[in-house]
Design an enzyme around this catalytic site. Structure first.
Site, PDB file in Angstrom:
ATOM      1  N   HIS A 105      -6.233   0.227  -0.897  1.00 49.42           N
ATOM      2  CA  HIS A 105      -6.592  -1.097  -0.378  1.00 49.42           C
ATOM      3  C   HIS A 105      -7.790  -1.705  -1.116  1.00 49.42           C
ATOM      4  CE1 HIS A 105      -4.331   0.849   2.920  1.00 49.42           C
ATOM      5  NE2 HIS A 105      -3.819  -0.358   3.066  1.00 49.42           N
ATOM      6  N   ASP A 137      -7.375   5.697  -1.345  1.00 54.57           N
ATOM      7  CA  ASP A 137      -7.082   4.463  -0.610  1.00 54.57           C
ATOM      8  C   ASP A 137      -6.644   3.372  -1.581  1.00 54.57           C
ATOM      9  OD1 ASP A 137      -7.008   2.283   1.051  1.00 54.57           O
ATOM     10  OD2 ASP A 137      -9.042   2.512   1.830  1.00 54.57           O
ATOM     11  N   CYS A 197       0.816  -1.229   0.000  1.00 58.53           N
ATOM     12  CA  CYS A 197       0.000   0.000   0.000  1.00 58.53           C
ATOM     13  C   CYS A 197       0.844   1.271   0.000  1.00 58.53           C
ATOM     14  CB  CYS A 197      -0.994  -0.002   1.152  1.00 58.53           C
ATOM     15  SG  CYS A 197      -0.292  -0.306   2.783  1.00 58.53           S
TER      16      CYS A 197
END
Length: 422
Positions: free
Chosen positions: A305, A303, A101
């Protein structure tokens, strides 16, 4: 399924992947993929408020410019976990889910710098609309292939030189050091990457690194002398007429011990207002986000993820970019929930942009009693001499370059940043 359980599913995903055997990874990913997709549809909408939203140096009035705001955010390149790419190093992981990430966030920050360099901050993206060839070329720099200069393969393997095993989680400072080294092999974008040390940005060192002679000069290998002054440049009488190598400036910081110190909040938010802003890398322990702006005391972030399938170039040489832009409302978090380890990013295409950035820092950052970082004119006398980084004498790019243990020793880990007073 409730929104709370969806959130729990997303948070648990990296942990389960990290504990799972590699051969079981695909089934775990497919188990959660639909839940992640559904989750994005439940993201809280922006409130109806008169407050300004700041996104990478641009302001939007939320009440009347919401669609313009969302369009601006969706134009940012969005890099997420991917799966089914060629194994890193030939025998390594074929997905970065659960560990990549921060690498993806570093890619997003760098991609924004390249967008500003080639297309400008005001460039906009529309779904299914033909884009400039520079846009496609930027996108191809980040594809998940070892021959792409800023791929997950190159970054993970260059991280070995920073003491990180492939598959190990990176922090903001490590990603900054990796980008600095990979940029040495990137001739097309030709960026000067400066990563500050000891919470200090040195103007003299940056100008030494970014001022380069035009190719038409009689001595193309020489650099202008340190005594070159602004007055000489403005008169145009100097024998040296240095060009400016576009600057990617990264400032790794520690804004507290276990949590961010509230004294830094205002200064941190001011950085997103600067026209040179590339946002910030940070998040929570082992959960990295790319912060691109703020609304009140909430940070707005992209994000990484979400796990998507690897995308390669098509037969016509272009890349289908539909999965590289976030079309949902981005997420937000209270700034006080931010982990204190962060890295600010700025892009200065021309020297005047850097001079303007210095002025803004002196006005907005250095006015505080407890400063977030320092900006000094001269190289500190107790530091080792500053030597602008140069491309190593090899013909390969990063992934092959660091296969050699001898060459790895030449890429020693940079000094880490200090913890600021709290």
């Amino acid at each position: 399924m409730s929104q709370g359980s969806l959130r729990a599913s997303v948070v648990k995903l990296p942990v389960e992947l990290a504990q799972d055997d590699s051969w079981r990874m695909e089934s775990v990913l497919s188990k959660y993929e639909n839940q992640i997709t559904i989750f994005t549809e439940y993201l809280e909408e922006y409130p109806n408020t008169d407050e300004l939203v700041w996104i990478l140096g641009k302001q939007h009035l939320l009440k009347t410019e919401k669609s313009k705001l969302l369009s601006d955010i969706s134009a940012r390149l969005w890099f997420t976990y991917r799966r089914k790419f060629s194994p890193i190093g030939g025998t390594g992981p074929s997905s970065d889910a659960g560990w990549g990430c921060m690498l993806r966030c570093g890619q997003m920050m760098l991609a924004q710098a390249l967008i500003c360099r080639h297309l400008g901050r005001d460039w906009s993206w529309e779904k299914q609309k033909e884009q400039p060839k520079e846009y496609q070329r930027i996108l191809q720099c980040f594809l998940d292939r070892k021959d792409c200069c800023y791929s997950i393969h190159q970054m993970a393997q260059m991280g070995v030189g920073e003491g990180k095993s492939i598959g190990e989680w990176f922090g903001p400072n490590t990603v900054a050091q990796v980008l600095k080294k990979l940029a040495l092999f990137d001739e097309w974008n030709s960026l000067a990457v400066y990563v500050s040390m000891d919470n200090t940005v040195v103007i003299e060192d940056i100008k030494k690194m970014c001022r380069v002679l035009p190719l038409s000069a009689d001595t193309p290998g020489d650099r202008p002398p340190d005594s070159l002054t602004a007055s000489n440049e403005s008169r145009g009488t100097s024998a040296y007429c240095p060009a400016w190598k576009p600057l990617l400036l990264i400032v790794p910081l520690r804004l507290g011990i276990n949590q961010i110190n509230p004294v830094y909040v205002d200064a941190f938010k001011e950085c997103f207002k600067m026209p040179q802003s590339l946002g910030a890398l940070g998040g929570k322990p082992n959960n990295a986000y790319y912060f691109i702006g703020f609304l009140g005391d909430e940070l707005i972030f992209l994000d990484p993820h979400t796990t998507q399938t690897f995308v390669d170039t098509e037969e016509n040489g272009t890349v289908n970019d539909q999965t590289f832009h976030c079309l949902q409302s981005p997420q937000r978090m209270n700034i006080l929930n931010l982990d204190p380890s962060v890295a600010l990013g700025f892009f200065c295409k021309e020297e005047k942009d850097f001079d303007n950035w210095c002025s803004l820092v002196q006005k907005e950052i250095l006015k505080e009693n407890l400063r977030m970082f320092e900006l000094v004119q001269k190289h500190p006398s107790h530091w080792p001499p500053f030597i602008p980084p140069a491309k190593p004498e090899v013909t390969t790019t990063g992934a092959e370059f660091i296969d050699s243990n001898e060459q790895l020793e030449e890429l020693d880990l940079e000094e880490d940043f200090e913890i600021l007073s709290v």
